[in-house]
Motif scaffolding. Structure first.
Motif, PDB file in Angstrom:
ATOM      1  N   MET A   1       0.815  -1.206   0.000  1.00  0.00           N
ATOM      2  CA  MET A   1       0.000   0.000   0.000  1.00  0.00           C
ATOM      3  C   MET A   1       0.854   1.264   0.000  1.00  0.00           C
ATOM      4  N   LEU A   2       1.986   1.210   0.727  1.00  0.00           N
ATOM      5  CA  LEU A   2       2.841   2.379   0.880  1.00  0.00           C
ATOM      6  C   LEU A   2       3.845   2.565  -0.251  1.00  0.00           C
ATOM      7  N   THR A   3       4.041   1.519  -1.063  1.00  0.00           N
ATOM      8  CA  THR A   3       5.082   1.594  -2.090  1.00  0.00           C
ATOM      9  C   THR A   3       4.582   1.388  -3.506  1.00  0.00           C
ATOM     10  N   ASP A   4       3.381   0.882  -3.673  1.00  0.00           N
ATOM     11  CA  ASP A   4       2.854   0.555  -4.997  1.00  0.00           C
ATOM     12  C   ASP A   4       1.586   1.372  -5.223  1.00  0.00           C
ATOM     13  N   ASP A   5       1.652   2.340  -6.129  1.00  0.00           N
ATOM     14  CA  ASP A   5       0.515   3.240  -6.347  1.00  0.00           C
ATOM     15  C   ASP A   5      -0.739   2.478  -6.769  1.00  0.00           C
TER      16      ASP A   5
END
Length: 419
Positions: A262-266
């Protein structure tokens, strides 16, 4: 000091071009190794565990289903392993392989007896009560770091959330959580403290069983002790240890792996905030893309056979490569993605030894509640370090971050009561 394991004989098929399931490359890019193994060997590949121990890794979806559906050909009892004469007593991975009398290694009617008791005890957990308790635990944990504006979502949240809930489900005292987490990590990381961690975990579960035998409650442990299967204290103790490991580790890392994506993959982040998918659907996608239990030990061939084009000798160790099987091109879309809404991943295993359905439901309630509460309380979560700085645990079995540091706008506490 124990002598190192002997080198395999020249020409040993399980070591010819075997890939090590350890070291920096495996720690950072296991998916790349699985792809290379598939290209070089097909759905069943020779691999090496720490200490020069050889095994077969099943990374074909169909082949993994076959192995887990044929207990007469690929048994669960590890005492048939043909490598035992060469395995050192202090081999770090020994606690994960040793033939102990728990439900993990039982077969046939004995496994059915133990499995029936566990499934019934888990199935008696009230889902509404579980959800409510999960929300209370999640709010309390977020309260502890909400005002700081920063947190490590592994140590501060994901490790503690499932185990606190499991403690409640099993009737454990929550004050034992820190020691239990450390014992689990020591055992599963396969380091110098692995066997000590395994012994601490057994001792803690034995204390629990003894206390519930004299003072039963409305918990899983008490239900196991009175189930018609007639489990002994030793059987309950060992099966509770399995429940703790199987319930805590995969769930904790399911939470952190989903949060990392969630935090690294748009594209993945949009599934949480864009309204196109529920958190539950996003968690299913996380199992396809980055399943927490990468590999599992395992099955042992009961006779000479063939699997995926490889000759498997009687007693050979066959590892279940869940991550590799989930990535099998045969079950992915042409672009490599899993079909939306597809729940046919193998992250909960397959066959008679797969994770019981009530346990799967409980794990999803814990994971989904953890993420829902966190996003509701701290909607502007952001990774506090570069993605390349994230460090993975050195384990052949789990895909898990050492830490997941985040920043966010400091928030007020919920004012909730935890107990």
């Amino acid at each position: 000091m124990t002598e190192p394991l002997p080198s395999p004989p020249p020409g040993c098929p399980a070591h010819r071009a075997a890939a090590p399931l350890y070291g920096p490359r495996f720690q950072t890019d296991p998916g790349g190794i699985y792809r290379e193994l598939r290209a070089a060997h097909g759905p069943v590949a020779p691999v090496e565990l720490p200490g020069g121990v050889s095994a077969w890794l099943v990374i074909g979806y169909r082949e993994l289903q076959l192995v887990t559906s044929q207990p007469k050909l690929f048994g669960r009892d590890s005492s048939r392993w043909n490598a035992w004469p060469t395995i050192a007593q202090d081999w770090p991975l020994r606690p994960m392989m040793a033939p102990v009398p728990s439900i993990l290694y039982t077969e046939g009617a004995e496994h059915q007896r133990r499995s029936a008791a566990i499934t019934a005890a888990l199935g008696a957990v009230d889902p509404y009560e579980l959800k409510t308790y999960c929300e209370r635990v999640a709010d309390r944990l977020v309260d502890e770091f909400a005002g700081r504006g920063e947190a490590d979502l592994v140590a501060d949240y994901a490790h503690r959330m499932p185990l606190l809930v499991l403690c409640w489900m099993l009737g454990l005292d929550s004050e034992q959580v820190p020691e239990m987490i450390q014992a689990l990590l020591d055992m599963l990381d396969g380091g110098a403290n692995a066997q000590q961690g395994a012994q601490r975990l057994l001792a803690m579960t034995l204390e629990l069983v003894e206390s519930k035998r004299t003072e039963p409650g409305a918990d899983i442990t008490s239900r196991l002790l009175v189930h018609p299967a007639g489990l002994t204290d030793d059987e309950v103790m060992r099966d509770l240890r399995v429940l703790l490991i199987a319930g805590h580790q995969p769930t904790a890392y399911w939470i952190t792996n989903a949060l990392r994506l969630m935090l690294t993959d748009d594209r993945f982040a949009a599934s949480f905030s864009g309204g196109r998918r529920s958190v539950g659907q996003a968690l299913t996608e996380a199992l396809w893309e980055d399943t927490p239990t990468q590999n599992f030990a395992g099955r042992w061939a009961t006779r000479d056979t063939q699997l995926g084009g490889q000759r498997i000798a009687a007693g050979d160790l066959v590892l279940l490569g869940f991550a590799g099987a989930n990535a099998d091109p045969a079950v992915r879309q042409p672009n490599g993605a899993a079909a939306e809404g597809n729940h046919a991943h193998l992250s909960f295993s397959h066959g008679e030894h797969r994770c019981p359905f009530p346990a799967q439901e409980a794990a999803e309630v814990i994971a989904a509640t953890a993420i829902e509460v966190l996003l509701d309380r701290l909607p502007d979560l952001r990774l506090a370090v570069a993605e390349s700085a994230l460090v993975w645990r050195p384990s052949a079995w789990v895909r898990a971050l050492v830490a997941l540091p985040v920043g966010f706008t400091p928030a007020a506490t919920s004012g909730g009561v935890f107990g």
